[in-house]
Motif scaffolding. Structure first.
Motif, PDB file in Angstrom:
ATOM      1  N   LEU A  92      26.175  34.275  24.275  1.00 35.34           N
ATOM      2  CA  LEU A  92      26.383  33.585  25.532  1.00 35.34           C
ATOM      3  C   LEU A  92      25.928  32.741  25.883  1.00 35.34           C
ATOM      4  O   LEU A  92      25.378  31.564  26.311  1.00 35.34           O
ATOM      5  N   THR A  93      26.518  31.495  24.407  1.00 35.25           N
ATOM      6  CA  THR A  93      26.351  30.345  23.624  1.00 35.25           C
ATOM      7  C   THR A  93      28.003  29.648  23.335  1.00 35.25           C
ATOM      8  O   THR A  93      28.548  30.479  22.844  1.00 35.25           O
ATOM      9  N   GLY A  94      28.297  28.266  23.707  1.00 36.45           N
ATOM     10  CA  GLY A  94      30.163  28.114  23.481  1.00 36.45           C
ATOM     11  C   GLY A  94      30.706  28.657  24.387  1.00 36.45           C
ATOM     12  O   GLY A  94      30.528  29.646  25.323  1.00 36.45           O
ATOM     13  N   PRO A  95      32.209  28.524  23.433  1.00 36.69           N
ATOM     14  CA  PRO A  95      33.459  28.883  24.845  1.00 36.69           C
ATOM     15  C   PRO A  95      33.272  30.006  25.400  1.00 36.69           C
ATOM     16  O   PRO A  95      33.140  31.298  24.211  1.00 36.69           O
ATOM     17  N   PHE A  96      33.200  30.608  26.201  1.00 42.85           N
ATOM     18  CA  PHE A  96      33.859  32.150  27.200  1.00 42.85           C
ATOM     19  C   PHE A  96      34.713  31.913  27.476  1.00 42.85           C
ATOM     20  O   PHE A  96      34.869  31.303  28.972  1.00 42.85           O
ATOM     21  N   HIS A  97      35.933  33.179  27.321  1.00 47.63           N
ATOM     22  CA  HIS A  97      37.582  32.497  28.328  1.00 47.63           C
ATOM     23  C   HIS A  97      37.000  34.241  29.121  1.00 47.63           C
ATOM     24  O   HIS A  97      37.313  35.154  28.490  1.00 47.63           O
ATOM     25  N   LEU A  98      36.594  33.976  30.746  1.00 47.32           N
ATOM     26  CA  LEU A  98      36.513  34.954  31.677  1.00 47.32           C
ATOM     27  C   LEU A  98      37.988  34.616  32.311  1.00 47.32           C
ATOM     28  O   LEU A  98      38.101  34.034  33.598  1.00 47.32           O
ATOM     29  N   GLY A  99      38.453  35.930  32.835  1.00 47.85           N
ATOM     30  CA  GLY A  99      39.715  35.823  33.798  1.00 47.85           C
ATOM     31  C   GLY A  99      38.830  36.913  34.775  1.00 47.85           C
ATOM     32  O   GLY A  99      37.963  37.389  34.811  1.00 47.85           O
ATOM     33  N   ALA A 100      39.758  36.680  35.754  1.00 48.53           N
ATOM     34  CA  ALA A 100      39.849  37.662  37.509  1.00 48.53           C
ATOM     35  C   ALA A 100      40.754  37.344  38.387  1.00 48.53           C
ATOM     36  O   ALA A 100      41.549  36.509  38.276  1.00 48.53           O
ATOM     37  N   GLU A 122      24.285  26.949  27.740  1.00 52.13           N
ATOM     38  CA  GLU A 122      24.648  26.507  26.191  1.00 52.13           C
ATOM     39  C   GLU A 122      26.220  27.116  26.528  1.00 52.13           C
ATOM     40  O   GLU A 122      27.314  26.866  26.177  1.00 52.13           O
ATOM     41  N   LEU A 123      26.238  28.062  27.113  1.00 58.53           N
ATOM     42  CA  LEU A 123      27.262  29.270  27.201  1.00 58.53           C
ATOM     43  C   LEU A 123      28.681  27.611  27.777  1.00 58.53           C
ATOM     44  O   LEU A 123      28.325  26.708  29.492  1.00 58.53           O
ATOM     45  N   GLU A 283      32.300  42.470  23.263  1.00 61.06           N
ATOM     46  CA  GLU A 283      31.638  43.716  23.874  1.00 61.06           C
ATOM     47  C   GLU A 283      30.439  43.438  24.641  1.00 61.06           C
ATOM     48  O   GLU A 283      30.170  42.786  25.808  1.00 61.06           O
ATOM     49  N   LYS A 284      29.687  42.543  23.800  1.00 56.74           N
ATOM     50  CA  LYS A 284      27.762  42.783  23.425  1.00 56.74           C
ATOM     51  C   LYS A 284      27.832  41.468  24.592  1.00 56.74           C
ATOM     52  O   LYS A 284      27.482  41.655  26.368  1.00 56.74           O
ATOM     53  N   GLU A 285      29.037  40.345  25.134  1.00 58.17           N
ATOM     54  CA  GLU A 285      28.491  39.729  26.091  1.00 58.17           C
ATOM     55  C   GLU A 285      28.973  39.714  27.227  1.00 58.17           C
ATOM     56  O   GLU A 285      29.163  39.298  28.293  1.00 58.17           O
ATOM     57  N   ALA A 286      30.295  40.213  26.832  1.00 62.04           N
ATOM     58  CA  ALA A 286      31.238  40.680  28.431  1.00 62.04           C
ATOM     59  C   ALA A 286      30.255  41.215  29.212  1.00 62.04           C
ATOM     60  O   ALA A 286      29.695  41.348  30.146  1.00 62.04           O
ATOM     61  N   ARG A 287      29.592  42.298  28.884  1.00 61.19           N
ATOM     62  CA  ARG A 287      28.815  43.011  29.072  1.00 61.19           C
ATOM     63  C   ARG A 287      27.521  42.311  29.584  1.00 61.19           C
ATOM     64  O   ARG A 287      27.128  42.766  30.606  1.00 61.19           O
ATOM     65  N   MET A 288      27.063  41.598  29.426  1.00 55.20           N
ATOM     66  CA  MET A 288      25.985  40.945  29.789  1.00 55.20           C
ATOM     67  C   MET A 288      26.195  39.990  30.865  1.00 55.20           C
ATOM     68  O   MET A 288      25.990  39.903  31.755  1.00 55.20           O
TER      69      MET A 288
END
Length: 301
Positions: A92-100, A122-123, A283-288
């Protein structure tokens, strides 16, 4: 064996997307001669023509189309390699692309984002609001790392985790007979003009299933593109409907002449979950992120 570089494959994919050497060069932040030279080098390495150069642009040969498909897979795998290494270090640092989905994003994310920013400064969270089918496609083609959707939803190659429940509430004009009824069950909606979201919204399908409604229960040619529009249609006397409790708690319906109330038990509704591509290094970050959303949902109780 001489192999194309990842950069050369990126140029080829850019050309496939743009169908123009000049536009592909612009999006790749290089000069047109540099990109054109790189494409010629790939063709020389593979020993086959990939691109037909035309006066008004460029088109792929059949070999070019097959090569681009494989190039995208290679580039995606390379991106997964970087993500996996990054996650192994500090998640969970740097870019993460989340949809909803639209029936969750405006009502759930604001209460979740502050906690994520606080716990992971830093996310860099990039958000995309869209219907479920397109979010699932985004997971498959790796333009999204995870997506918040309504469950149940099954799709090959996609894994999900349930985060919490979201009750369906009844909404109608204040003077409607069901707004004043002492008891209220889903079967009371039979015979009423039930307004629904337009096709493509999973809430429509879940509402139909939860209340055993016929899709034809909605007045002919009448559907809403959003929950806010749905509320306005109800307030205008066009019919009755269902809204998610999470939206009502966020103020949906406030300031309008509508009545929002619970159904008698047993409660009807949907589950909220997070989805990711099977085998994804995120996956780990998605679960977090799902855990943070779960805490937000639990805090409502």
């Amino acid at each position: 064996m001489h192999l194309p570089t990842l950069r050369q494959l990126q140029f080829l994919c850019a050309l496939a997307d743009e169908r123009s050497f000049s536009r592909a060069a612009d999006v790749s932040n290089v000069t047109q001669p540099t990109l054109s030279s790189a494409i010629k080098e790939v063709e020389a390495i593979l020993g086959v023509q990939l691109v037909e150069r035309e006066a008004r642009g460029a088109s792929l040969t059949r070999a070019g189309e097959e090569t681009v498909e494989r190039a995208r897979a290679i580039l995606s795998s390379a991106a997964d390699l970087v993500s996996a290494a990054h996650q192994a270090g500090t998640p969970l640092t740097g870019p993460f692309h989340l949809g909803a989905i639209p029936t969750l994003a405006p009502y759930l994310l604001p209460r979740t984002l502050s906690a994520l920013r606080s716990g992971h400064p830093e996310l860099k969270l990039y958000l995309r609001e869209d219907q479920t089918d397109r979010l699932i496609e985004g997971l498959r083609n790796r333009t999204l790392d995870a997506a918040l959707i309504a469950l149940p939803w099954e799709s090959p190659g996609i894994e999900t985790e349930t985060l919490g429940d979201d009750e369906f509430l009844f909404i109608a004009p204040k003077d409607h007979k069901l707004s004043k009824a002492k008891k209220l069950s889903p079967k009371d909606l039979n015979g009423e003009d039930v307004l629904l979201l337009e096709d493509g919204h999973c809430l429509r399908d879940h509402a139909i299933a939860a209340c055993a409604l016929s899709p034809s229960a909605s007045p002919s040619n009448v559907s809403a593109t959003s929950l806010a529009t749905l509320v306005q249609m109800v307030a205008g006397g066009l019919g009755i409907s269902l809204v998610p409790k999470i939206a009502a708690e966020a103020g949906l319906g406030t300031g309008t002449d509508v009545k929002i109330r619970q159904f008698d038990k047993p409660v009807i509704g949907r589950q909220i979950g997070i989805a990711w591509r099977a085998g994804s290094p995120r996956e780990k970050e998605a679960r977090m992120i799902g855990k943070s959303v779960k805490k937000t949902l639990a805090a409502r109780a």
